[in-house]
Design an enzyme around this catalytic site. Sequence first.
Site, PDB file in Angstrom:
ATOM      1  N   THR A 105       0.889  -1.161   0.000  1.00  0.00           N
ATOM      2  CA  THR A 105       0.000   0.000   0.000  1.00  0.00           C
ATOM      3  C   THR A 105       0.919   1.200   0.000  1.00  0.00           C
ATOM      4  O   THR A 105       2.085   1.068   0.375  1.00  0.00           O
ATOM      5  CB  THR A 105      -0.864  -0.001   1.281  1.00  0.00           C
ATOM      6  OG1 THR A 105      -1.918  -0.944   1.125  1.00  0.00           O
ATOM      7  CG2 THR A 105      -1.493   1.336   1.590  1.00  0.00           C
TER       8      THR A 105
ATOM      9  N   ASP B 127      -8.662  -1.869   4.692  1.00  0.00           N
ATOM     10  CA  ASP B 127      -8.752  -0.702   5.587  1.00  0.00           C
ATOM     11  C   ASP B 127      -8.418   0.619   4.903  1.00  0.00           C
ATOM     12  O   ASP B 127      -8.771   1.683   5.413  1.00  0.00           O
ATOM     13  CB  ASP B 127      -7.795  -0.891   6.775  1.00  0.00           C
ATOM     14  CG  ASP B 127      -6.348  -1.029   6.293  1.00  0.00           C
ATOM     15  OD1 ASP B 127      -6.110  -1.778   5.320  1.00  0.00           O
ATOM     16  OD2 ASP B 127      -5.458  -0.385   6.867  1.00  0.00           O
TER      17      ASP B 127
END
Length: 333
Positions: A199, A230
């Site tokens: 990420t 998330d």
Amino acid sequence: MNIKYSISVLFCLVTMLFACDTAEQKEANASEKPAYSIAIHGGAGVILKENMSDELEAQYRSKLLEALSIGEKILADGGTCLDAVEQTIWVMENSPLFNAGKGAVFTHHGTNELDASIMNGSDLQAGAVAGVGDVKHPISLARKVMTDSDHVLLSGAGASEFAREVGLEIVDSSYFYTEKRWKSLQRALKKVNANKYGTVGCAAMDQYGNLAAGTSTGGMTNKKYNRIGDAPIIGAGTYASNKSCAISATGHGEFFIRYTVAREIAALMEYKQMSLQSAAEEVIIKRLKPIGGDGGIISVDKDGNIALVFNTPGMYRASVKAGEKPYVAIFNK
Ligand code: ASP
């Protein structure tokens, strides 16, 4: 001179001395606050020196520094933390090295579903997108959701429709093909587990004392059922408040959602007056590590302090404060 008079003169002197000390102390503390700070990550996980060639390591370091320098320049020139966060993330979204934008991982069905979010600490506005497969820069789409829509989180085809309406760059799904990610999927399908995560994220404090954070990801390799991690969940993968800090997380998203990681760190600062570093260690090391919640965060607080905390063998990371040299690192040790 009577004794009472002497005592009161002494008292006045001592009080003035303390007052001076406090004023000086305050000035010293204020001058310690940098004009701006910025921190970035490119994912956390089982990133080991012995598995990485010197050449690849150099590529990661140089791309991290390039991304950081874009954000730093914006901040040094008096730009906003939101611009710094968005433009810094663009550099990493453009690079096949990171699991975001161009380098996004593949789903179980060989497609790409990208997630991103951004949050503005001065007014708690936020925008996020999940499961988009045709937008070149999901972080910009998240920002448009924040500024040009009445919503916080858009997903799938609707998010792409909105991207077209606001004039963002749309790409063919083939844009996201990289051989490295395709091979990772093939290994994952054979249950030979490779690096599952990745990420990118950025947190920044600008010269006006405002904070912002953003996160962008391809999610987890081999994900199914339109799984969302998330990264686009405000309070889990991203959070920013001028009252405490700006945070971007990376790691096993399901844990970060359940433990509302980013907001929890901010809340520990706000309600328990913990420092950024202690609050981040409390959540990432003390709470997440024992239950297998792999990952980490990068963060900047309202005083420009920086925390880069992770519980995995590595996290691609870099940071800089005004007037200091940039820091870049990959491995734990
Ligand atoms: N947190 C991301 C997710 O779970 C993946 C990562 O950060 O590596 O989708």
